[in-house]
Design an enzyme around this catalytic site. Structure first.
Site, PDB file in Angstrom:
ATOM      1  CB  CYS A 138      -0.822  -0.201   1.385  1.00 15.87           C
ATOM      2  SG  CYS A 138      -1.908   1.320   1.411  1.00 15.87           S
ATOM      3  CB  CYS A 152      -0.737   2.516   4.236  1.00 16.73           C
ATOM      4  SG  CYS A 152      -1.878   1.535   2.628  1.00 16.73           S
ATOM      5  CG  ASP A 153       3.373   1.281   3.856  1.00 14.87           C
ATOM      6  OD1 ASP A 153       2.485   1.843   5.284  1.00 14.87           O
ATOM      7  OD2 ASP A 153       3.290   0.371   4.002  1.00 14.87           O
TER       8      ASP A 153
END
Ligand code: NAP
Length: 316
Positions: free
Chosen positions: A140, A143-144
């Site tokens: 992701c 997300c990261d």
């Protein structure tokens, strides 16, 4: 809990399930939430294996994914949700009240059910991938990707679909260069997305390549690639590799009892979490192939609880 009939059963303990639980509890529906044990990943969902979450509103400094889920769970419990740490084997939606079959063979019946079992990001079946998961390897980029370890470093996205392009373009804000590693000589992504990737000065597409090994001691440092046409091996230096090779929605417990999209996601009515069976609602990634964010999952969990409450209130 044998043969008890409850108003709402929620299956799944990610942001969608827990938000549904918070709302259903506050509506005095006394929800029972099956948070899972082993199947479909760990209780708490995909955020349990993510690092810092920087895009969930309300946390100016970001929040650790596990902490966010622990907080949501505590909130649901404090408001009265009954948690059951068991895997659900089947939700029988063919007859009402609906029946929930778990691994312990205990059963409960429910007047309404919220399915929030999420989706599992597909992963490359390599030992080195597992070893470096969360240490530079992720599924992701949204997300990261913004984490400091990836700033101004070469990064890679694996896959050739719309998600892969979206992730690669997102990563151009942070990385010094983004490799897209695709196993064919043509992207699967839509034409407009293809153009975006091909024309972006920071993105380089490595065609006909697959990852043979993720290399690094403590963290990911390199990828060993193989050209599928020539068999030739090569290595590239990267600080992060983001797999975007599709997701699989976790719907096996329904045994085909609900209508799904062609891609296997539970079909819900527009602007609603109502499924093909009245009284059964679906929230979060199990019905969302597009956004797949914690905040959108939480939003749909809220919708599902409110729709379940309304549906119960209108029962004869
Ligand atoms: P997808 O379209 O299924 O693409 C998956 C990609 O991963 C494909 O390029 C596939 O290669 C590759 N792949 C699969 N297994 C692999 C493996 N074992 N090793 C290497 N590569 C592998 O998945 P997606 O990109 O997540 O998209 C899912 C759906 O959501 C699509 O309908 C997409 O249009 C939609 N979506 C839309 C948007 C948007 O419009 N902005 C954004 C994200 C997603 P092959 O091409 O060779 O099969």
């Amino acid at each position: 809990m044998a043969e008890e009939v409850v108003d709402v059963v929620i299956v799944g303990s990610g942001p969608a399930g827990l938000t549904a639980a918070i709302y259903a509890s506050r509506a005095n529906l006394n929800p029972v939430l099956y948070e899972g044990f082993q199947s479909g990943g760990m209780p708490g969902g995909q955020l349990m294996t993510t690092g810092k979450v920087e895009n969930f509103p309300g946390f100016p400094e970001g929040i650790d994914g596990q902490m966010l889920m622990t907080n949501m769970r505590e909130q649901a419990v404090r408001l009265g949700t009954r948690m059951v740490m068991e895997d659900v084997e089947e939700v029988k939606v063919g007859a009402w009240p609906f029946r929930i079959i778990t691994t312990s063979e205990e059963c409960c019946e429910a007047r309404s059910v919220i399915i929030a079992t999420g989706a599992t990001a597909n992963r490359l079946p390599l030992d080195s991938e597992q070893r470096l998961w969360g240490k530079g390897v992720s599924a992701c980029a949204v997300c990261d990707g913004a984490l400091p370890v990836f700033r101004n470093r070469p990064l890679a996205v694996i896959g050739g679909g719309d998600s892969a392009v979206e992730e690669a373009v997102h990563l151009t804000q942070f990385g010094s260069k983004i490799y897209m590693i695709h196993r064919r000589d043509e992207l699967r992504a839509s034409k407009i997305m293809q153009k975006r990737a091909i024309e972006h000065p920071k993105i380089e597409i490595l065609w006909n390549k697959i990852v043979d090994e993720f290399l690094g001691d403590e963290r990911l440092e390199m990828l060993r690639l193989r050209d599928v046409q020539t068999g030739e091996g090569s290595e590239i230096e990267v600080a992060g590799a983001f797999e975007a090779i599709g997701h699989t929605p976790n719907t096996s417990i329904l045994k085909g009892g609900l209508e799904t999209t062609e891609m296997g996601y539970i079909l819900t009515q527009p602007f609603s979490t109502a499924t093909s069976v009245p009284g059964v609602f679906a929230a979060g990634d199990v019905q969302d192939s597009k956004y797949r964010q914690a905040i959108t999952a939480a939003g749909s969990g809220c919708m599902a609880a409110m729709e379940a409450e309304k549906w119960l209130a209108e029962l004869p």
